[in-house]
Write a protein that holds these residues in place. Structure first.
Motif, PDB file in Angstrom:
ATOM      1  N   ASP A 143       0.845  -1.188   0.000  1.00 28.04           N
ATOM      2  CA  ASP A 143       0.000   0.000   0.000  1.00 28.04           C
ATOM      3  C   ASP A 143       0.885   1.245   0.000  1.00 28.04           C
ATOM      4  OD1 ASP A 143      -1.894   1.943   0.271  1.00 28.04           O
ATOM      5  OD2 ASP A 143      -2.527   1.379   2.296  1.00 28.04           O
ATOM      6  N   LEU A 144       0.902   1.965  -1.110  1.00 30.99           N
ATOM      7  CA  LEU A 144       1.717   3.185  -1.217  1.00 30.99           C
ATOM      8  C   LEU A 144       0.973   4.415  -0.710  1.00 30.99           C
ATOM      9  CD1 LEU A 144       3.343   2.738  -4.749  1.00 30.99           C
ATOM     10  CD2 LEU A 144       4.239   2.059  -2.523  1.00 30.99           C
ATOM     11  N   ARG A 145      -0.242   4.239  -0.245  1.00 38.26           N
ATOM     12  CA  ARG A 145      -1.069   5.362   0.230  1.00 38.26           C
ATOM     13  C   ARG A 145      -1.141   6.465  -0.837  1.00 38.26           C
ATOM     14  NH1 ARG A 145       1.328   7.815   4.489  1.00 38.26           N
ATOM     15  NH2 ARG A 145       3.272   6.639   4.272  1.00 38.26           N
ATOM     16  N   ILE A 193       3.570  11.165  -4.310  1.00 35.21           N
ATOM     17  CA  ILE A 193       4.429  11.028  -5.488  1.00 35.21           C
ATOM     18  C   ILE A 193       5.811  10.552  -5.073  1.00 35.21           C
ATOM     19  CG2 ILE A 193       5.406  12.195  -7.482  1.00 35.21           C
ATOM     20  CD1 ILE A 193       2.349  11.941  -7.498  1.00 35.21           C
ATOM     21  N   HIS A 194       6.273  10.966  -3.919  1.00 32.88           N
ATOM     22  CA  HIS A 194       7.578  10.533  -3.439  1.00 32.88           C
ATOM     23  C   HIS A 194       7.538   9.051  -3.047  1.00 32.88           C
ATOM     24  CE1 HIS A 194       9.422  14.601  -3.282  1.00 32.88           C
ATOM     25  NE2 HIS A 194       8.142  14.954  -3.234  1.00 32.88           N
ATOM     26  N   ARG A 195       6.434   8.609  -2.466  1.00 35.87           N
ATOM     27  CA  ARG A 195       6.302   7.176  -2.148  1.00 35.87           C
ATOM     28  C   ARG A 195       6.240   6.356  -3.434  1.00 35.87           C
ATOM     29  NH1 ARG A 195       2.872   9.564   1.803  1.00 35.87           N
ATOM     30  NH2 ARG A 195       0.977   9.162   0.594  1.00 35.87           N
ATOM     31  N   LEU A 233       9.412   2.769  -7.951  1.00 35.23           N
ATOM     32  CA  LEU A 233       9.638   2.558  -9.386  1.00 35.23           C
ATOM     33  C   LEU A 233      11.075   2.072  -9.609  1.00 35.23           C
ATOM     34  CD1 LEU A 233       7.816   5.664 -10.902  1.00 35.23           C
ATOM     35  CD2 LEU A 233       7.003   3.304 -10.769  1.00 35.23           C
ATOM     36  N   THR A 234      11.287   0.791  -9.390  1.00 36.87           N
ATOM     37  CA  THR A 234      12.612   0.196  -9.543  1.00 36.87           C
ATOM     38  C   THR A 234      12.768  -0.401 -10.936  1.00 36.87           C
ATOM     39  OG1 THR A 234      11.868  -1.955  -8.741  1.00 36.87           O
ATOM     40  CG2 THR A 234      12.630  -0.360  -7.084  1.00 36.87           C
ATOM     41  N   ARG A 235      14.008  -0.615 -11.345  1.00 39.03           N
ATOM     42  CA  ARG A 235      14.273  -1.261 -12.628  1.00 39.03           C
ATOM     43  C   ARG A 235      13.700  -2.680 -12.640  1.00 39.03           C
ATOM     44  NH1 ARG A 235      15.203   3.379 -13.254  1.00 39.03           N
ATOM     45  NH2 ARG A 235      17.176   4.368 -13.869  1.00 39.03           N
ATOM     46  N   LEU A 254      11.349  10.200 -10.602  1.00 42.74           N
ATOM     47  CA  LEU A 254      10.071  10.877 -10.769  1.00 42.74           C
ATOM     48  C   LEU A 254       9.884  11.926  -9.679  1.00 42.74           C
ATOM     49  CD1 LEU A 254       7.296  10.969 -12.263  1.00 42.74           C
ATOM     50  CD2 LEU A 254       6.497   9.254 -10.623  1.00 42.74           C
ATOM     51  N   ALA A 255      10.273  11.607  -8.456  1.00 43.65           N
ATOM     52  CA  ALA A 255      10.161  12.562  -7.350  1.00 43.65           C
ATOM     53  C   ALA A 255      11.054  13.775  -7.565  1.00 43.65           C
ATOM     54  CB  ALA A 255      10.512  11.874  -6.027  1.00 43.65           C
TER      55      ALA A 255
END
Length: 315
Positions: free
Chosen positions: A68-70, A78-80, A85-87, A170-171
């Motif tokens: 759960d990234l909330r 967006i930071h979570r 977002l890993t390779r 992205l962050a």
């Protein structure tokens, strides 16, 4: 299929997983497709499709990320999301469904994720969508203290998932193009009494920095998720750090010298805000001073003195 060890850049991802799904006229003239307003009459029905895509991303988030990234529509979400977002996750998504088809999981994660990030900007910063064709090429028009600009969120996603961005996440883009321009630093909470003096920290290490801050700025409880990791901090090879309370005690500026240049890091009550690196000579050592509402950094570059000025909350 992408292997975990594969090296793909944003253009590779675009051509393999997205370009085949573009309308024929858009494929023939991408520049026109990316600049032409596809909703000149401002039909709310088209905006509703973006809202639906954003909700789809939230609904599918647990299946996509395994936790759960909330995703609550906040800037902090967006930071979570960015940290997840890993390779490895990119490669797993790419392997599910044929590349270049609407059934591919990477395609769906990115186009729906684009709608989610855009919705956060629109909802939190009074921005608006400017529609493009296909819909995931739509940009967010943001007006801020930095001016007015169109944010190509879809391309943020591609660049953050490619291997050619040297750690730009992205962050990082969200902070640079949304949070910083929209910031109201004068409304930040105080973290320390203005005028408090902090001693220079020589040969700082990650643990000694934390110890110093606990002793001299106990009000600052957390450096935030985006502060350099212990490994990244040690790799900076800082010889010393000076501390400056700026903005009447609303932010703490860390100014540190390394063999390659001057590092400036801003911290607020919620932790890391931004960082700037100024390449310069090691000798003479750089100097940072506060003058009214400005920060003045004096450095030497190939023997020539340079002066860099910025507002107290940074560039």
């Amino acid at each position: 299929m992408l292997r975990a060890t594969s090296h793909v850049n944003a253009e590779d991802l675009f051509l393999r997983f997205f370009f085949p799904l573009y309308p024929v006229d858009a494929r023939a003239d991408l520049t026109r497709a990316r600049t032409l307003d596809a909703n000149p009459r401002k039909s709310s029905a088209i905006w509703m499709h973006l809202d639906d895509a954003s909700r789809t991303f939230v609904d599918n988030a647990r299946a996509l990320f395994g936790s759960d990234l909330r995703l609550d529509g906040s800037d902090s979400s967006i930071h979570r999301l960015s940290a997840a977002l890993t390779r490895e996750r990119r490669d797993a998504w790419a392997a599910r469904g044929d590349a270049g088809s609407a059934e591919n999981e990477l395609f769906n994660a990115v186009v729906h994720g684009t709608a989610y990030v855009g919705a956060c900007i629109v909802g939190n910063h009074r921005a608006e969508w400017s529609i493009r064709r296909p819909l995931w090429e739509s940009v967010v028009r943001l007006r801020s203290r930095a001016g007015e600009g169109d944010l190509a969120v879809f391309h943020w996603w591609l660049k953050s998932l490619g291997n050619d961005e040297q750690g730009v996440t992205l962050a990082d883009r969200y902070r640079a193009y949304v949070e910083v321009p929209c910031a109201r630093p004068e409304e930040l909470p105080l973290i320390a009494v203005p005028g408090r003096a902090l001693p220079r920290l020589n040969r700082p290490q990650y643990h000694s920095l934390h110890k110093c801050l606990r002793a001299h700025v106990p009000e600052l409880r957390d450096l935030g998720r985006d502060f350099p990791s212990p490994e990244r901090f040690e790799a900076l090879e800082l010889g010393w750090i000076d501390f400056h309370l700026v903005g009447g005690g609303r932010m703490l500026l860390l100014a540190g010298a390394s063999p390659k240049g001057l590092h400036l890091i801003w911290i607020s009550a919620t932790g890391f805000e931004k960082a700037v690196f100024v390449a310069c000579d090691a000798v003479p050592a750089p100097i940072v001073r506060l003058q009214d509402a400005r920060i003045v950094a004096m450095t030497s570059e190939k023997g020539r003195m340079r002066t860099h000025e910025m507002l107290w909350w940074g560039p």
